[in-house]
Design an enzyme around this catalytic site. Sequence first.
Site: not given
Ligand code: ZN
Length: 604
Positions: A304, A146, A386, A274-275
Amino acid sequence: MLSSIVALVAGQPAQAEDVHSYARLNQVSTPHLELNLTVDFEARQLKGHATYTLARHDKTTQLYLDTSDLTIERAELLIDDQWQPTKFTLGDVHPSLGRELIVDIGSVAKQVRIHYQTAPTASGLQWLTPEQTAGKKHPFMFSQSQPIHSRSWIPIQDSPALRLTYNATITTPKGLLAVMSADNSLSDERPGTYEFAMPQPIPPYLIAIAAGDLAVKSISENVAVFAEQYILEDAAWEFADTPAMIETTEAMYGPYRWDRYDLLILPPSFPFGGMENPRLSFITPTVVSGDRSLVNLIAHELAHSWSGNLVTNASWRDLWINEGFTSYVENRIMEALFGERRANMELALGYQDLLDDMERLKPQDTVLNIDLGTRHPDDVFSQVPYVKGQLFLVYLEQKFGRDMFDKFLRQYFEDFAFQSISTEQFKKYLKRQLLDKQPDTVTMSKINEWLHEPGLPEDAPKPTSDAFTQVEQQMQRWLKGGQLQTDKWTTHEWLHFINNLPLDISANNMARLDREFNLTNIQNSEIAHAWLKLAIVKKYEPARERLRSYLLTIGRNKLVSPLYRELAKTSDNLKWAREVYQQAKPGYHPLTQTVNEALLYGDN
Ligand SMILES: [Zn+2]
């Protein structure tokens, strides 16, 4: 699921919606990928081929793929069960988009195969030497795709408007384990060849891989942690609440649709917190703090699985659709599991970070539905999508009431499951499913202000926390010589305290604080970060060596770049920071390098 892709792009001009991809999804799309790759640690390359199933939507005989820094060896078509060579051309290099790859696919082939290899400098991969890992014996590699880095390790239609399933065969040196955003095996065997399947359709940026000396430990029937042995037990303890988080989220927003949910703990150089790679969230080790105080990161990555992975932003202009919803859901999970007090503190900390970012950003970059042009979408990752996105949803929740808003959200995840949506589509849906159902509550012009105007609306929620008010009262007493009562403080209270100390705090008080609470040597990565940032501003020299070791051992960009930004403000510090940076650079991810080199060597 293919029908939804077609529906989304039908009738639109070629890729008008996603300026960051050369793919022409309305002509031909690629609903399934078979990857076959060898991980070559010596050459720092992935080598092999990618095979796509073609879905033709018109008579076009060319397939447009995105690439960046790839060497394309040859292309083939499957015609009458035979692989036959076909022609391809590469376009010019664009500084942020890479190169388009145009493959002749004729009019009958159902599959196309591209043989290729990646460059050692691929922006979406990081290669660590054995010395850069904790175990020191084996190398490690991982991807971060990403927003548009998939194209640096797979020739692909790299737009979040596409959804595809994939299978993969990955070969590593014997003894190492490969894992992917797919169905990972919990077996202890390390044969060096691994098969994966991701049967749910995902956008290309969620294809992920890592390989290294990984062990695995189950937390529950459906949740396990993959990590280097040194941190495996600690991580399994730290994240023991993950199964409860899944249950909580399902109760609020509908079923978890991805089967297993595993966590991969990466080396400290991982550039993000984090991903949310599906089925296998990639997690920084800097949140393994020993007190479970930073697990809102797990709530975020898990959230997510609904917002982002299930319902996906159609382009990077719409990133708030991924991150605003996810930050909102994250905070709801934290509230349900750990109570309002903690959730409020986390929201208030996020709000302060947002205000800091907005002060720094140009007004046009504080718009939710940001106009990026062809700027690299890495540039949209501020607190705006966000926390401003989260506040927008908190605002709607407050206006319509939690019951009504929760029903709306649950239905939204159901209606757009496994689809990608734009801000404009969201607005239409919001009007129909929420605004019109209770007229005169929120106007469309208010919605437009939230989505298309810079800054925050006048009547935006201003999150506060009673716990923080008490911290501020204690701070006032302490500044006058009183004692701090910190035995019940969590990481959150410490962060609020340090971040809000007056900038004219005396050298004596800095030393006193350090003496009483040993802040220079604290192991909690977030508290250490806040303290070291203050130490730079206050020229508090006893923290200097700790600052050096912090910058040398952590590569999470959110924790290091504010420190470099602060150091770059004076010429002495800048000189020192450049020396430290050069030493730290080999351990930093390409993304961390880019951001911090702009701070230390750019002309800002
Ligand atoms: Zn996120």
